[in-house]
Design an enzyme around this catalytic site. Sequence first.
Site, PDB file in Angstrom:
ATOM      1  N   LYS A   1       0.823  -1.217   0.000  1.00 16.44           N
ATOM      2  CA  LYS A   1       0.000   0.000   0.000  1.00 16.44           C
ATOM      3  C   LYS A   1       0.856   1.265   0.000  1.00 16.44           C
ATOM      4  CE  LYS A   1      -4.261  -2.067   1.480  1.00 16.44           C
ATOM      5  NZ  LYS A   1      -3.831  -3.493   1.600  1.00 16.44           N
TER       6      LYS A   1
HETATM    7  C1  LIG Z   1      -4.395  -4.574   0.983  1.00 15.50           C
HETATM    8  C2  LIG Z   1      -3.607  -5.820   0.872  1.00 15.50           C
HETATM    9  C3  LIG Z   1      -3.942  -6.846  -0.039  1.00 15.50           C
HETATM   10  C4  LIG Z   1      -5.178  -6.785  -0.921  1.00 15.50           C
HETATM   11  O1  LIG Z   1      -5.090  -5.816  -1.921  1.00 15.50           O
HETATM   12  P1  LIG Z   1      -6.391  -5.307  -2.692  1.00 15.50           P
HETATM   13  O2  LIG Z   1      -5.951  -4.151  -3.473  1.00 15.50           O
HETATM   14  O3  LIG Z   1      -7.381  -4.936  -1.603  1.00 15.50           O
HETATM   15  O4  LIG Z   1      -6.899  -6.437  -3.519  1.00 15.50           O
HETATM   16  C5  LIG Z   1      -3.123  -7.959  -0.115  1.00 15.50           C
HETATM   17  N1  LIG Z   1      -2.044  -8.094   0.682  1.00 15.50           N
HETATM   18  C6  LIG Z   1      -1.690  -7.138   1.567  1.00 15.50           C
HETATM   19  C7  LIG Z   1      -0.502  -7.361   2.424  1.00 15.50           C
HETATM   20  C8  LIG Z   1      -2.441  -5.973   1.698  1.00 15.50           C
HETATM   21  O5  LIG Z   1      -2.096  -5.029   2.592  1.00 15.50           O
END
Ligand SMILES: *Cc1c(COP(=O)(O)O)cnc(C)c1O
Length: 472
Positions: free
Chosen positions: A113
Amino acid sequence: MRYISTRGDATPRAFCEILLEGLAPDGGLYLPERYPRVDAATLSRWRGLSYADLAFEILSLYIDDIPAADLRALCRRTYTRDRFGSEAIVPLRGLEAGLSIEALSNGPTLAFKDMAMQLLGALFEYELARRGERLNILGATSGDTGSAAEYAMRGKRGVQVFMLSPHGRMSPFQQAQMYSLRDANIHNIAIEGVFDDCQDIVKAVSADLDFKRRHRIGSVNSINWARLLAQVVYYFAGWSQAASHGHERVSFAVPSGNFGNVCAGHIARMMGLPIGRLIVATNENDVLDEFFRSGRYRVRGAAETHETSSPSMDISKASNFERFAFDLLDRDAVRTRALFGALAAGEGGFSLDAATLERCSRDFGFVSGRSTHADRLATIRDAWQRHGTMIDPHTADGLKVARALRLPGERVVVLETALPVKFASTIVEALGREPERPAALAGIEALPRRVQVLPADAQRVKALIAAADVGA
Ligand SMILES: *Cc1c(COP(=O)(O)O)cnc(C)c1O
């Protein structure tokens, strides 16, 4: 470039008009009116660029209301070796024949993120200064999103963050990561309750429209268009590292929850990047896997939403899925509204016919698979024992599904979405040892903390925001 809503509001909006927004006024999601196409000559020229300059090239196809020199400077300030740990920013490491891992989690909070959120912080500060405005970001978190938002917004002028988390319920590492931030514009609020209580408070505060307007309450949730756009960049960067020549197709396996990450892959593919397949990996919360297998999209209730060992993928509905559905339905906003407008929280769903379902794979490259706790442990163990690489539980879901679905000769890149240190208890369960920790994070549990504990009471949270909102 102008932006439209998946539910038919066609008021043309420029990038900076939707930058600080969540949903479109009609409840839909924003998408560009078309996807710019990138030809082979451009792709080959981009291969030589730094990540920051690649980001600038891609972003400038979608952003025409920030001067180019400013946008380039924002990208260069964001995607630095200092912040992401390497010159490549998203380095690829080979695992076995045809399979490699793209590291997206070497940013400040060790989860993918950061890739988008760090840029969002720079864009928000820039745009708010230009408008002479301020913004108070209110959110609820059980882990990754909240810390990524805080690290992106810390010290940014014009922005304050009020992040609610369930008191005592996050992992010790995640608590330390968030609560050790001591910047004046970051407010950690530990709520005496569970994550749902935190979310209910956010909803209650946002439902008070007068308070919301007076205190400029905003959010940074996963449906924000700028976040998605920033994520498109690492598909190009991953392809450049994996493809040995300009026409080679590369597939991506993506640990998925809200469909934001893999939706960025869909956009990259629509732009002409030679992506073979987009392999969606879910955990036991398999809303997306059920859809891609059966054409049935079914929102889950609380009782059917499982707490798993890949918690950042524990979703009851996939908030970004509507964007892909809009493209799948040939951008028919009336149909999209009919399908998604009726979905209430916790219930509802729809089924698409077999011909439309078939187009998901044939025309858009989507396939899917599912991974369980036992798969996760076995995959973490196997990666460690056979390849000497430690992967986190979410990445393990991606790798498990990639191996299950990979075709002979197919080159697959698995996106690494977090580092193992964030999910120590599962690593210990799989490997019988503690995860490795980047040197910079040694001993963060012992740092002084800045956090206020409040009862699960929206009025108390409002009072705290009002007192801190010096601009009001
Ligand atoms: C947010 C997240 C995901 C999922 O990603 P999306 O964009 O919601 O599909 C997968 N792995 C981790 C570690 C995350 O923080």
